[in-house]
Design a protein around this motif. Sequence first.
Motif, PDB file in Angstrom:
ATOM      1  N   LEU A 139       0.383  -1.702   0.103  1.00  0.00           N
ATOM      2  CA  LEU A 139       0.310  -0.429   0.399  1.00  0.00           C
ATOM      3  C   LEU A 139       1.085   1.193  -0.279  1.00  0.00           C
ATOM      4  N   VAL A 140       0.352   2.631  -0.705  1.00  0.00           N
ATOM      5  CA  VAL A 140       1.092   3.706  -0.607  1.00  0.00           C
ATOM      6  C   VAL A 140       0.333   4.450  -0.492  1.00  0.00           C
ATOM      7  N   GLU A 141       0.040   5.639   0.353  1.00  0.00           N
ATOM      8  CA  GLU A 141      -0.834   6.695   0.551  1.00  0.00           C
ATOM      9  C   GLU A 141      -0.184   7.924   0.056  1.00  0.00           C
ATOM     10  N   SER A 142      -0.609   8.358  -0.413  1.00  0.00           N
ATOM     11  CA  SER A 142      -0.357   9.813  -1.082  1.00  0.00           C
ATOM     12  C   SER A 142      -1.359  10.849  -0.497  1.00  0.00           C
ATOM     13  N   GLY A 143      -1.508  12.491  -0.935  1.00  0.00           N
ATOM     14  CA  GLY A 143      -2.629  13.368  -1.354  1.00  0.00           C
ATOM     15  C   GLY A 143      -2.351  14.004   0.531  1.00  0.00           C
ATOM     16  N   GLY A 144      -1.325  13.866   1.500  1.00  0.00           N
ATOM     17  CA  GLY A 144      -1.146  15.206   2.293  1.00  0.00           C
ATOM     18  C   GLY A 144      -0.510  15.764   1.952  1.00  0.00           C
ATOM     19  N   GLY A 145      -0.574  16.825   3.135  1.00  0.00           N
ATOM     20  CA  GLY A 145      -0.238  17.907   2.936  1.00  0.00           C
ATOM     21  C   GLY A 145      -0.545  18.894   4.090  1.00  0.00           C
ATOM     22  N   SER A 146      -0.402  20.670   3.996  1.00  0.00           N
ATOM     23  CA  SER A 146      -0.654  21.625   4.921  1.00  0.00           C
ATOM     24  C   SER A 146      -1.752  22.272   4.516  1.00  0.00           C
ATOM     25  N   VAL A 147      -2.920  22.212   5.312  1.00  0.00           N
ATOM     26  CA  VAL A 147      -4.467  23.415   4.659  1.00  0.00           C
ATOM     27  C   VAL A 147      -4.723  24.437   6.170  1.00  0.00           C
ATOM     28  N   GLN A 148      -5.374  24.655   6.123  1.00  0.00           N
ATOM     29  CA  GLN A 148      -5.751  25.977   7.712  1.00  0.00           C
ATOM     30  C   GLN A 148      -7.435  25.454   7.495  1.00  0.00           C
ATOM     31  N   THR A 149      -7.129  25.791   8.762  1.00  0.00           N
ATOM     32  CA  THR A 149      -8.735  25.639   9.504  1.00  0.00           C
ATOM     33  C   THR A 149      -9.881  25.397   8.204  1.00  0.00           C
ATOM     34  N   GLY A 150     -10.824  24.833   7.656  1.00  0.00           N
ATOM     35  CA  GLY A 150     -11.755  24.631   7.543  1.00  0.00           C
ATOM     36  C   GLY A 150     -11.538  24.394   5.774  1.00  0.00           C
ATOM     37  N   GLY A 151     -10.291  23.810   5.315  1.00  0.00           N
ATOM     38  CA  GLY A 151      -9.579  23.246   3.699  1.00  0.00           C
ATOM     39  C   GLY A 151      -9.838  22.029   3.650  1.00  0.00           C
ATOM     40  N   SER A 152      -9.458  21.593   2.526  1.00  0.00           N
ATOM     41  CA  SER A 152      -9.990  19.818   2.524  1.00  0.00           C
ATOM     42  C   SER A 152      -8.197  19.390   1.614  1.00  0.00           C
ATOM     43  N   LEU A 153      -8.669  17.878   1.651  1.00  0.00           N
ATOM     44  CA  LEU A 153      -7.954  17.571   1.510  1.00  0.00           C
ATOM     45  C   LEU A 153      -8.071  15.745   0.632  1.00  0.00           C
ATOM     46  N   ARG A 154      -7.660  15.045  -0.558  1.00  0.00           N
ATOM     47  CA  ARG A 154      -8.170  13.939  -0.585  1.00  0.00           C
ATOM     48  C   ARG A 154      -7.179  13.302  -0.496  1.00  0.00           C
ATOM     49  N   LEU A 155      -7.016  12.209   0.337  1.00  0.00           N
ATOM     50  CA  LEU A 155      -5.460  10.945   0.251  1.00  0.00           C
ATOM     51  C   LEU A 155      -6.251  10.633  -0.806  1.00  0.00           C
ATOM     52  N   SER A 156      -5.220   9.509  -0.957  1.00  0.00           N
ATOM     53  CA  SER A 156      -5.600   8.516  -1.544  1.00  0.00           C
ATOM     54  C   SER A 156      -4.885   7.375  -1.451  1.00  0.00           C
ATOM     55  N   CYS A 157      -5.521   5.543  -1.533  1.00  0.00           N
ATOM     56  CA  CYS A 157      -4.418   4.658  -1.110  1.00  0.00           C
ATOM     57  C   CYS A 157      -4.061   3.549  -2.265  1.00  0.00           C
ATOM     58  N   THR A 158      -3.240   3.978  -2.197  1.00  0.00           N
ATOM     59  CA  THR A 158      -3.546   2.801  -4.302  1.00  0.00           C
ATOM     60  C   THR A 158      -2.050   1.470  -3.582  1.00  0.00           C
ATOM     61  N   THR A 159      -2.713   0.532  -4.643  1.00  0.00           N
ATOM     62  CA  THR A 159      -1.427  -0.873  -4.777  1.00  0.00           C
ATOM     63  C   THR A 159      -1.267  -1.159  -5.578  1.00  0.00           C
ATOM     64  N   SER A 160      -0.115  -2.622  -5.344  1.00  0.00           N
ATOM     65  CA  SER A 160       0.789  -2.325  -7.147  1.00  0.00           C
ATOM     66  C   SER A 160       0.388  -3.824  -6.899  1.00  0.00           C
ATOM     67  N   GLY A 161       0.784  -4.129  -8.118  1.00  0.00           N
ATOM     68  CA  GLY A 161       0.623  -5.878  -7.875  1.00  0.00           C
ATOM     69  C   GLY A 161      -1.013  -6.657  -7.153  1.00  0.00           C
ATOM     70  N   ARG A 162      -0.710  -6.833  -6.343  1.00  0.00           N
ATOM     71  CA  ARG A 162      -2.544  -7.772  -6.448  1.00  0.00           C
ATOM     72  C   ARG A 162      -3.480  -6.538  -5.520  1.00  0.00           C
ATOM     73  N   PRO A 163      -4.600  -6.997  -6.517  1.00  0.00           N
ATOM     74  CA  PRO A 163      -5.642  -6.468  -6.843  1.00  0.00           C
ATOM     75  C   PRO A 163      -6.650  -5.842  -5.231  1.00  0.00           C
ATOM     76  N   PHE A 164      -6.925  -5.507  -4.880  1.00  0.00           N
ATOM     77  CA  PHE A 164      -7.484  -4.227  -3.906  1.00  0.00           C
ATOM     78  C   PHE A 164      -9.036  -5.344  -3.664  1.00  0.00           C
ATOM     79  N   SER A 165      -9.600  -5.584  -4.865  1.00  0.00           N
ATOM     80  CA  SER A 165     -10.633  -6.467  -4.936  1.00  0.00           C
ATOM     81  C   SER A 165     -10.600  -6.891  -3.400  1.00  0.00           C
ATOM     82  N   GLY A 166     -11.812  -7.387  -2.900  1.00  0.00           N
ATOM     83  CA  GLY A 166     -11.560  -8.400  -2.229  1.00  0.00           C
ATOM     84  C   GLY A 166     -11.283  -7.810  -0.407  1.00  0.00           C
ATOM     85  N   HIS A 167     -10.857  -7.118  -0.757  1.00  0.00           N
ATOM     86  CA  HIS A 167     -10.434  -6.197   1.019  1.00  0.00           C
ATOM     87  C   HIS A 167     -10.857  -5.229   0.921  1.00  0.00           C
TER      88      HIS A 167
END
Length: 126
Positions: free
Chosen positions: A4-32
Amino acid sequence: QVHLVESGGGSVQTGGSLRLSCTTSGRPFSGHTVGWFRHTPGKEREFVAAIYWTGTTSDYADSVKGRFTISRDNAKNTVYLQMNSLKPEDTAVYYCAARLGAVGAVVRYPGNYNSWGLGTQVTVSS
């Protein structure tokens, strides 16, 4: 296990938004089932949200309910955590984790997951 690899973090001010992603390589996510957890120094790893392997059921910690949304795209082997109305207390390292076929209360406990990413930092300033 899946890698698993996470991405999308960062610095924001109160009230802001972020979208994190979690991706996988090789074995698929389905079933997990995939969960998001967060950790700050001096505290235990805290459950944030989880989405079942079916994709039809999700679970949220009370502290993020109504502000965060978890979703998955199995075709892209990616799980997302959309975080809106961020608060300083959301500051943490966010981790995604996966476990084959988990459902129910077990999805809230980090010890029930056997695959983890390395985390991504989220910082919310006031």
